[in-house]
Design an enzyme around this catalytic site. Structure first.
Site, mmCIF file in Angstrom:
data_model
loop_
_atom_site.group_PDB
_atom_site.id
_atom_site.type_symbol
_atom_site.label_atom_id
_atom_site.label_comp_id
_atom_site.label_asym_id
_atom_site.label_seq_id
_atom_site.Cartn_x
_atom_site.Cartn_y
_atom_site.Cartn_z
ATOM 1 N N CYS A 259 0.822 -1.219 0.000
ATOM 2 C CA CYS A 259 0.000 0.000 0.000
ATOM 3 C C CYS A 259 0.848 1.258 0.000
ATOM 4 C CB CYS A 259 -0.942 -0.007 1.197
ATOM 5 S SG CYS A 259 -1.911 -1.512 1.254
ATOM 6 N N HIS B 112 -9.439 2.423 -2.184
ATOM 7 C CA HIS B 112 -7.992 2.228 -2.093
ATOM 8 C C HIS B 112 -7.420 1.600 -3.358
ATOM 9 C CE1 HIS B 112 -4.098 1.601 -0.522
ATOM 10 N NE2 HIS B 112 -4.282 0.501 0.180
#
Lengths: 392, 449
Positions: A87, A339
C-alpha cells in the site's frame, strides 16, 4: 560520512488527483494521464521538462515496469521506474523521486501512482491465492486487520461502536470532497449493522475497491521559485521515512497486535528528520492509512497523536475531527476514496499539499502549516510516513 | 431404528483421519522407534501415491521403515494386521508396525447406503515385546470372489446387485473364517469371550452370532447405532469396544470381511496394561463423546462436496512442499541459539526476538496451544462455504506462535475466545496444483493427549 536527510531540499510545485471510484469508463492510461495532466498544469510545465518518473503500481494487471507512463507521455526514452511496496507503493515512488532530485541527478521529476482494480471480477483484493507460501494460511486483508481489532478489544476494551466512529468521521469529511468515491455521510447504527466481513470488521469498517490516480511534480527547493504557478506557495518536503517489518506478523511471538511496529518506526524516523517533537500539537493535518477502521485508531496511537489505548476516547472527544487538535483524514481517507493501491500514497500527498496551500475547498483545515501522509501496507509490514510543510 | 453415525468434516479424508488415529495411538511412544506403517482403506486419496508413506511422514516416523497400503477391500484392515505379524516374525529388524485403517465411503444420497455408511479411522500398534497387553495367537483367512458391493475407479458411489446376495456372501465367508480359526485352535464358541467382527447392519450381526453359536453377549454390538458402519476400521473399533472392560486370559476373535474374511485370535495378556493404555488415549469413547452434531443435511452434502459450488483455488508447489516438510507436516519450529526464542516457520533467517542471523536449531512444537487473537472470516477464500471460519493466532505450549484456521467449531461467534485452549489437527487445506494440500488446523480441545 555525514548522512544528509531530505528535509527542506525538495519542493512540490504541482499536483493533482482524479476522481476516485468505479471508473468503468476509464482505463489505467486514462486515469494516470488525467492526474499527470492536472499536476503539470498545476505546475505550469510541459512534459518535456520532466527528467524522470517514478510510478507506484501494485498489481501486475495495472502495469508492469514504467511502460504505463511511457504510453501516456511518450517521454522519448526517459527513465521511468515502477515501485511496488504494497500500500506504500505510491508514497515510495514519491520518496525515490525526492532522493533522485536530492542527488542532483535530475531537475524536475514526476512522482505518480495509479491502480485499476475495478476491471477485475473480485469481491475483495484479487490475487491473494497467488501470494505467499502455497501451504501456509493467508488471511484476506480484512482478516489480517481484524486480528488487531480482536486483540485491541481485549486489551483496551474498545468496541464495534468505537470502530464505527472512524467510519462516521471519515465519511462526513468525504462528503465534502468532490473527488471522493463515496460522498454520503453515515451513522454509527448503519456502520454497526452492516454485513460482517471478518468479525469484528463489517463492510462499513472496510475501505472499498476503487480506481484512481494521483501525481506530483517535484523540483529542488532552490529551483522552485522559477516555476511560475506556485512561486509563493510551493510545498516543502520535511521528511520521508519508510519502515519494513515482517509480512507474517502472526509468527512473531512478540507482536502485540495492538500496535504496528512499522508505523512506530517510520514515525520516529520522520519526526526526527522533520524536527517534530510533539506530533499532536505540531501536525495540523494528517492523511492516515484507514484501510480499516481499526487501522486508523491504532495508527493514531503509533503516530503519537495520543497515548496508547486512548485513540477511541480521543476520537470520541473530537481530537481527530477536521477542526480538532490533529485533523485525521480531513479528505475522508481511504474510507471515502477507496484504495486503488498504487495511487493512494500520491493521493494523500497531493491532499496534504492542497491543505497546506489553503486550496482544500470545502474541507480546509484551519491554519494548516505542517501535514503528514501515512500508508501502512501488506500484513502491517511496510509503512511510509512523509511530512510536508509550507515554504519559509 | 433411530441412531447416529460418524461423518468426516469437509477438511477430512482417509489420510487426515488416519493421522488423527495414529497420533492418538502412538501417544507416549517415540515415533522414531516404530519400524513400519501399514494403511488400510477403500477410499484412497490417491490411487497412485502411497498413503502409508504420507501418514508416516506426518507422524514423524523414520525414513528407513516399511510402508504399504492395503486397499480395495473392506477387510484390508485385518489383512494388514496379519501381514504386520508376518513381517515382524520374518524380519528381525522389524519390531513394530503401526496399522491404521480409515475410510470415508460416500453413500449415494437417498439410497439405503446413506442409512449406514459412515466415516472413521482406527490404529493398532503391532509389536514384538516381552510385555504386551494383548497377544495375537493365530489367524485364519478365506478368499472369495463375489459380485457383492463394488466401486469402479470412475464410480462416485458404491454399487451393488442385490443386498440379499451380499448378505449371503457375508455370512459364508465370515463364518468360514471364524469357524476355521476355532477348529485350528481346538476352541469351542463358548470359550470366546468377545467376537469383534465386521458388520454393516445390526440384523446380520445377530444372524452370524447364531450361526457361530456364540453365547449371548459375545458378539460386539451396539456400535452401529452410535457410529454407523465405518468400513475398514469397523472391526478395529468393535475390538476397542470389546476391550473396554478386559478380563484376564480371555480369548477374543477379531474379524474383517470383504471378498473373503480374516479371523484373528487374540488373548488378553495383561489386563492392567490394557487398561492403562486405554487411559492415556482418546480411544473410541472420548472421540464419541466429543463428536459435534451436524446442523442440517445441507451442511452434510456441502461437506461431502455433493453439491458443486465455486471453490477457492490456491496455487501450490510440490517443490516447496518437499523443502518445507519439517515445518509444514511434522510441525518443527526453530529455536534461536542466542536468545532461546522458539519460532515458526523454519524458513526465515533472522530471529524475531534478538535479530541474530541464522543461528537456529530445529525443535518439535507442541500440538496444543491457546488463542492469542482471532478473526471470524465470513468470506473465507471466496468459498462462502460453512462460514464464518475462525482464523486464529495460536501461542503453542512451550513456545512458538502460528496462524491456523479453526475447524470443528460450532457457533464460532459465541464460542471462539482469546485464551481458549486448542489442539492441532491435520487437515485438507486446498487442491492447488491439482494435488491435495494438507496442513494443520486447530480445533477446540477434544482431549487428545
Amino acid at each position: 560520512m555525514v548522512r544528509k536527510g531530505i528535509a527542506d531540499k525538495i519542493a512540490i510545485i504541482g499536483c493533482d488527483a482524479t476522481k476516485f471510484g468505479e471508473r468503468w469508463d476509464k482505463n489505467q492510461y486514462d486515469l494516470l494521464y488525467d492526474a499527470v495532466k492536472g499536476a503539470r498544469d498545476d505546475a505550469g510545465i510541459t512534459k518535456d521538462e520532466i527528467d524522470a518518473v517514478w510510478v507506484g503500481i501494485f498489481y501486475f494487471f495495472t502495469g508492469l515496469s514504467g511502460a504505463v507512463v511511457e504510453d501516456i507521455l511518450r517521454l522519448d526514452g526517459k527513465p521511468v521506474t515502477r515501485t511496488e511496496n504494497y500500500c506504500a507503493s505510491g508514497m515510495d515512488a514519491f520518496r525515490n523521486a525526492c532522493f533522485a532530485l536530492a542527488g542532483n541527478a535530475y531537475d524536475v521529476v514526476l512522482a505518480c501512482g495509479v491502480e485499476k482494480l475495478m476491471d477485475e471480477a473480485s469481491s475483495g483484493l484479487p490475487g491473494f491465492e497467488l501470494f505467499g507460501h502455497p501451504t501456509l494460511p493467508i488471511p484476506s486483508a480484512p482478516a489480517m486487520f481484524s486480528l488487531a481489532a480482536t486483540r485491541s478489544f481485549h486489551t483496551w476494551g474498545w468496541t464495534k461502536e468505537d470502530l464505527a466512529r472512524v467510519a462516521v468521521k471519515n465519511h462526513e469529511n468525504g462528503s465534502h470532497h468532490p473527488k471522493a468515491h463515496f460522498r454520503r455521510p453515515t451513522t454509527i447504527e448503519k456502520v454497526m449493522r452492516d454485513v460482517m466481513i471478518a468479525d469484528p470488521l463489517g463492510r462499513s469498517d472496510c475501505c472499498a475497491m476503487s480506481d484512481g490516480a494521483a501525481a506530483l511534480i517535484l523540483t529542488r527547493i532552490e529551483d522552485a521559485p522559477s516555476y511560475s504557478s506556485h512561486k509563493d506557495d510551493y510545498i516543502v518536503v520535511k521528511a520521508n521515512a519508510i519502515s519494513c517489518q515482517t509480512n507474517t506478523p502472526w509468527y512473531n511471538p512478540n507482536h502485540t497486535f495492538t500496535s504496528f511496529p512499522a508505523t512506530v518506526k517510520a514515525a520516529k524516523m520522520a519526526y526526527k528528520e522533520a524536527g517534530i517533537t510533539d506530533p499532536r500539537k505540531q501536525i495540523d493535518c494528517a492523511e492516515v492509512h484507514d484501510c480499516f477502521t481499526i487501522t486508523e485508531l491504532l495508527n493514531c496511537q503509533d503516530l503519537q497523536f495520543c497515548e496508547m489505548g486512548k485513540a477511541a476516547e480521543e476520537l470520541k472527544n473530537g481530537t481527530f475531527n477536521w477542526d480538532g487538535e490533529t485533523a485525521v483524514n480531513p479528505s475522508g481517507g481511504l474510507k471515502s476514496f477507496g484504495h486503488p493501491i498504487g495511487a493512494t500514497g500520491c493521493r494523500m500527498l497531493q491532499e496534504i499539499t492542497k491543505q497546506l496551500q489553503g486550496r482544500a475547498e470545502g474541507r480546509q483545515v484551519p491554519d494548516a502549516k505542517i501535514g503528514l501522509a501515512h500508508n501502512l501496507g501488506g500484513a502491517f509490514c511496510v509503512c511510509s510516513t512523509s511530512i510536508l510543510g509550507q515554504a519559509d | 431404528m433411530p441412531g447416529t453415525k460418524a461423518l468426516a468434516n469437509s477438511d477430512e479424508d482417509s489420510i487426515t483421519m488416519g493421522v488423527e488415529a495414529g497420533l492418538d495411538c502412538i501417544t507416549g511412544i517415540d515415533p522414531k522407534t516404530i519400524d513400519g506403517l501399514f494403511f488400510a482403506t477403500t477410499t484412497q486419496v490417491y490411487t497412485e501415491k502411497n498413503s502409508a508413506a504420507f501418514i508416516a511422514n506426518i507422524l514423524d516416523l523414520r525414513d528407513e521403515i516399511i510402508t504399504a497400503d492395503f486397499t480395495d477391500s473392506l477387510r484390508a484392515g485385518t489383512t494388514a494386521v496379519c501381514r504386520a505379524v508376518e513381517a515382524i516374525k520374518a524380519n528381525k529388524d522389524i519390531k513394530s508396525i503401526l496399522v491404521i485403517a480409515a475410510d470415508t465411503r460416500e453413500p449415494e444420497p437417498g439410497t439405503f447406503w446413506e442409512y449406514g455408511l459412515s466415516d472413521g479411522a482406527a490404529a493398532l500398534l503391532i509389536a514384538e515385546e516381552d510385555l504386551l497387553p494383548l497377544s495375537i495367537e493365530d489367524y485364519y483367512s478365506v478368499s472369495a470372489n463375489v459380485t457383492g458391493p463394488w466401486k469402479k475407479p470412475t464410480d462416485k458411489f458404491i454399487k451393488t446387485f442385490q443386498d440379499k446376495m451380499d448378505n449371503k456372501f457375508y455370512f459364508e465367508s465370515l463364518t468360514k473364517a471364524m469357524s476355521g480359526l476355532l477348529e485350528k485352535n481346538n476352541l469351542k464358541p463358548e470359550e470366546i469371550a468377545s467376537a469383534a467382527y465386521h458388520y454393516h447392519d445390526p440384523r446380520v450381526l445377530g444372524i452370524v452370532s447364531k450361526m457361530m453359536k456364540f453365547p449371548q453377549g459375545v458378539a460386539q454390538n451396539g456400535l452401529f447405532l452410535q457410529i454407523g458402519c465405518v468400513g475398514t476400521p469397523m472391526a478395529f473399533l468393535l475390538l476397542m469396544s470389546a476391550l473396554r472392560r478386559p478380563k484376564p486370559d480371555t480369548k477374543i476373535i477379531f474379524a474383517g470381511y470383504g471378498d473373503g474374511a480374516d479371523a484373528i485370535l487374540l488373548q488378553v495378556k495383561d489386563k492392567d496394561l490394557l487398561k492403562a493404555s486405554n487411559k492415556g488415549r482418546m480411544g473410541l469413547l472420548k472421540h464419541q463423546k466429543s463428536m459435534a452434531q451436524l446442523k442440517n443435511y445441507n451442511t452434510l452434502i456441502e461437506n461431502k462436496k455433493l453439491i458443486d459450488r465455486h471453490r477457492y483455488s490456491r496455487r501450490s508447489s510440490a517443490v516447496t512442499l518437499w523443502r518445507d516438510t519439517k515445518s509444514l507436516y511434522q510441525m518443527y519450529g526453530i529455536k534461536c541459539k542466542n536468545c532461546g526464542t522458539i519460532q515458526y516457520p523454519a524458513m526465515f533467517k533472522g530471529c524475531y526476538n534478538c535479530r541474530t542471523d541464522d543461528q537456529f536449531e530445529f525443535v518439535k512444537l507442541s500440538l496444543k496451544g491457546t488463542v492469542f487473537t482471532y478473526t471470524l472470516d465470513h468470506l473465507y477464500g471466496g468459498s462462502y462455504l460453512n462460514t464464518p471460519v475462525p482464523r486464529c493466532i495460536i501461542d503453542l505450549e512451550g513456545g512458538g506462535r502460528i496462524m491456523l484456521d479453526m475447524t470443528e467449531i460450532e457457533n464460532p461467534t459465541e464460542n471462539v475466545k482469546i485464551d481458549m485452549p486448542v489442539e492441532l489437527t491435520f487437515r485438507l487445506m486446498h487442491e492447488g496444483g491439482e494435488f491435495r494440500n494438507y496442513y494443520w488446523k486447530c480445533r477446540p480441545v477434544r482431549g487428545r493427549p
